[in-house]
Enzyme design. Structure first.
Site: not given
Length: 104
Positions: A71, A74-76, A79
């Site tokens: 997760l 995916v967030h990186a 971003h």
């Protein structure tokens, strides 16, 4: 380097890039175009750093080194893409602000 540290590099540089692009638009709003351009340059450099980290991960995977898709990863990526979009829009908005100011 641990995967989490690598991923945090993408998040950090992406966040710095987005922040600089937002500050560039604020400077342009006040007709401080030199400052706006400097901030866009900072944003571009930060995106370059984030992209290097991302490219290293991709090249590693191409060599057969598996990267865990978490997760956080995916967030990186989210971003980074958000920062790229904000910077692209900042360039356009600043260009339009310059045109508007030249007509006044």
């Amino acid at each position: 380097m641990e995967n989490e540290e690598i991923i945090m590099g993408i998040i950090m540089h992406g966040g710095n890039a987005r922040s600089a692009a937002m500050r560039a638009m604020a400077a342009a709003k006040k007709a401080n175009f030199d400052e706006a351009e400097e901030l866009l340059d900072i944003s571009k450099k930060e995106l370059g750093e984030a992209h290097k980290v991302q490219t290293n991960l991709i090249q590693g995977e191409a060599r057969g080194e598996k990267t865990e898709v978490s997760l956080l990863m995916v967030h990186a990526q989210d971003h980074l893409m958000n920062a790229m979009t904000v910077r692209d829009l900042a360039e356009e908005i600043i260009d339009m602000k310059k045109i508007i100011n030249s007509l006044l």
